[in-house]
Design a protein around this motif. Structure first.
Motif, PDB file in Angstrom:
ATOM      1  N   GLU A 152       0.749  -1.248  -0.033  1.00 37.45           N
ATOM      2  CA  GLU A 152       0.036  -0.074  -0.201  1.00 37.45           C
ATOM      3  C   GLU A 152       0.799   1.202   0.041  1.00 37.45           C
ATOM      4  OE1 GLU A 152      -3.494   1.929   2.882  1.00 37.45           O
ATOM      5  OE2 GLU A 152      -2.952  -0.196   3.125  1.00 37.45           O
TER       6      GLU A 152
ATOM      7  N   ASP B 104      -0.044   4.643   0.123  1.00 34.88           N
ATOM      8  CA  ASP B 104      -0.143   5.721   1.372  1.00 34.88           C
ATOM      9  C   ASP B 104      -0.551   5.074   2.658  1.00 34.88           C
ATOM     10  OD1 ASP B 104      -1.017   7.744   2.720  1.00 34.88           O
ATOM     11  OD2 ASP B 104      -2.275   8.626   1.460  1.00 34.88           O
TER      12      ASP B 104
ATOM     13  N   ASP C 135      -3.053   6.549   6.775  1.00 32.02           N
ATOM     14  CA  ASP C 135      -4.406   6.069   7.566  1.00 32.02           C
ATOM     15  C   ASP C 135      -4.122   4.917   8.661  1.00 32.02           C
ATOM     16  OD1 ASP C 135      -3.989   4.317   5.505  1.00 32.02           O
ATOM     17  OD2 ASP C 135      -6.317   4.080   5.609  1.00 32.02           O
TER      18      ASP C 135
ATOM     19  N   TYR D 239     -13.446   1.310   8.430  1.00 25.23           N
ATOM     20  CA  TYR D 239     -13.469   0.915   6.955  1.00 25.23           C
ATOM     21  C   TYR D 239     -14.924   0.593   6.612  1.00 25.23           C
ATOM     22  CZ  TYR D 239      -8.335   0.529   7.451  1.00 25.23           C
ATOM     23  OH  TYR D 239      -7.146   0.867   7.553  1.00 25.23           O
TER      24      TYR D 239
ATOM     25  N   ASP E  61     -14.709   0.211   0.051  1.00 24.02           N
ATOM     26  CA  ASP E  61     -13.481   0.158   0.409  1.00 24.02           C
ATOM     27  C   ASP E  61     -12.956  -1.450   0.711  1.00 24.02           C
ATOM     28  OD1 ASP E  61     -10.547   0.669   0.575  1.00 24.02           O
ATOM     29  OD2 ASP E  61     -11.001   1.601   2.388  1.00 24.02           O
TER      30      ASP E  61
ATOM     31  N   ASN F 248      -8.611   3.118   2.686  1.00 20.50           N
ATOM     32  CA  ASN F 248      -8.695   4.241   3.190  1.00 20.50           C
ATOM     33  C   ASN F 248      -9.401   4.285   4.513  1.00 20.50           C
ATOM     34  OD1 ASN F 248      -7.721   5.842   1.010  1.00 20.50           O
ATOM     35  ND2 ASN F 248      -9.089   4.573  -0.216  1.00 20.50           N
ATOM     36  N   SER F 249      -8.849   4.405   5.841  1.00 23.52           N
ATOM     37  CA  SER F 249      -9.566   4.723   6.982  1.00 23.52           C
ATOM     38  C   SER F 249     -10.645   6.011   7.033  1.00 23.52           C
ATOM     39  CB  SER F 249      -8.408   4.260   8.069  1.00 23.52           C
ATOM     40  OG  SER F 249      -9.321   4.664   9.446  1.00 23.52           O
ATOM     41  N   ARG F 250     -11.712   5.908   7.491  1.00 24.32           N
ATOM     42  CA  ARG F 250     -12.206   7.073   7.634  1.00 24.32           C
ATOM     43  C   ARG F 250     -12.165   7.644   9.052  1.00 24.32           C
ATOM     44  NH1 ARG F 250     -18.048   4.582   7.176  1.00 24.32           N
ATOM     45  NH2 ARG F 250     -18.496   6.810   7.546  1.00 24.32           N
TER      46      ARG F 250
END
Length: 417
Positions: A199, A201, A204, A377, A382, A387-389
């Motif tokens: 991954e 990025d 998160d 998540y 997703d 992409n964790s919120r």
């Protein structure tokens, strides 16, 4: 005639790899129920097997690491397992293959409740424990073949008798990867490029993960190749086992459960192996075939802890007799197809690494409670957890997760709905 029950517990198998096992798909998966949301109680071999055998979560049975056996026995958990209860109910019982991690110092141990015991992988040597007596064999493959032959003998012996309960614990597809010559090149150069591989990025993710180096893509591909090739040998064995059940007239009265002790990460989120809360690691293959079960794919949240109460229910026993179990019997919804009253939320945890996960709907909320960090998540939008919120309010989710972590038995089940 009373139904038989067979558990097949594979080792380090990812959920999606069932699609690469043609005999198993044709003769088991398509004849039963495949759960798209099956989970390990804890994604680690030894503690997961303790949960499977007792229907306890790790925070209840207290076995957090892979040195599981000594602690499991010291706490006398082995005195009240699915085996002891089924044996007491008149079932003939047999265990064949891998049982519990950490048995090297207790190599002649035979767990209570098992009328036939063929335990493999008890130490560094290629040894098999047959009812408390050790036998040296020439290789790991020989140990695996030996346990499987004894399982088939056990099944054949019950052609006109019963009922029986058996567990088969093959080590496939666990490293080291030693497929037979027949399948050694089945997946040469298999491609491996999932969306979460290395991954890019990681901002998160928890702070300890953000500076992880990328995994070697070629090595991850080689591991996948080994796993898939070993699964072909396992697929052949499952096919032969189902053939024995059919030829002895037992297939139509035998419940078969296929699960893994945990999944496996091959470079997703820059991680390798298991133990972590992500879908690749905590998600497991989960299949049930049995009399009166309507075949299909179900999205119900199911756990390893549900195996014991379902099996006891099949035997006509009260799963909570003597001790409340943390799992639920799947027997009624499996027969009726109505999962409307099933659990709405599910716990997965790893107390050793101090994280717990709440699965509810499409939500996966992961709390790293000693670090005061969390991830959130939506697996519908997703599915690869990229992409964790981080801006969400997780107060309600945190409370629900904490309530599950602090409960056991009927109290835990009440908090799942």
């Amino acid at each position: 005639m009373v139904d038989n029950v067979l558990w097949i517990i594979t080792d380090d198998q990812m959920r999606w790899t069932l699609s690469r096992m043609p005999k198993t798909r044709k003769r088991l998966v398509r004849k039963g129920v495949e759960f798209s949301r099956g989970y390990a109680a804890v994604p680690l071999c030894g503690p997961a097997r303790a949960s499977i055998l007792t229907s306890r979560y790790p925070h209840d049975h207290g076995c957090f690491t892979n040195a599981t056996h000594a602690r499991f026995v010291a706490q006398r958990h082995d005195r009240d397992t699915v085996a002891t209860r089924m044996r007491a109910a008149g079932y003939d019982t047999g265990y064949f293959g891998k049982y519990m991690n950490g048995m090297a110092r207790d190599a002649t141990y035979v767990a209570p409740g098992w009328g036939r015991w063929v335990g493999s992988s008890v130490g560094d040597r290629e040894t098999v424990n047959v009812d408390g007596r050790l036998r040296e064999l020439e290789s790991r493959q020989a140990v695996e073949r030996f346990a499987f032959r004894r399982l088939r003998r056990f099944v054949r012996r019950h052609r006109d008798t019963g009922p029986w309960f058996a567990v088969w614990g093959p080590t496939a597809p666990h490293a080291p990867y030693t497929p037979t010559e027949k399948h050694r090149h089945d997946f040469d150069d298999v491609p491996w490029d999932p969306p979460a591989l290395n991954e890019a990025d990681m901002s998160d993710k928890p702070t300890w993960m953000r500076d992880l180096p990328p995994q070697d893509r070629a090595e991850m591909r080689r591991v996948l190749e080994g796993k898939l090739e070993e699964l072909q040998d396992l697929d052949d064995q499952i096919g032969r086992l189902l053939a024995v059940l059919r030829k002895t007239g037992q297939l139509k009265r035998t419940w078969i459960f296929l699960v893994s002790d945990n999944g496996y990460l091959l470079g997703e989120h820059r991680l390798f192996h298991k133990e972590q809360p992500y879908e690749e690691s905590s998600g497991i293959p989960y299949v049930v075939r049995g009399p009166g079960v309507e075949p299909g794919r179900r999205s119900a949240l199911v756990s390893q802890v549900d195996l014991m109460p379902t099996t006891l229910d099949i035997a006509g026993l009260d799963p909570d007799a003597g001790r409340d179990l943390s799992g639920r019997s799947m027997l009624q919804p499996l027969r009726t197809g109505d999962w409307g009253r099933w659990r709405r939320r599910l716990l997965v945890e790893n107390p050793d690494l101090e994280w717990a996960m709440l699965r509810e709907g499409s939500t996966a909320y992961i709390e790293h409670y000693e670090r005061d960090e969390w991830e959130l998540y939506d697996l519908e939008s997703d599915p690869h957890q990229l992409n964790s919120r981080q801006q969400a309010d997780v107060t309600r989710l945190s409370r629900r997760l904490t309530s599950l972590r602090e409960a056991r038995g009927k109290e835990l089940r009440a908090r799942e709905v």
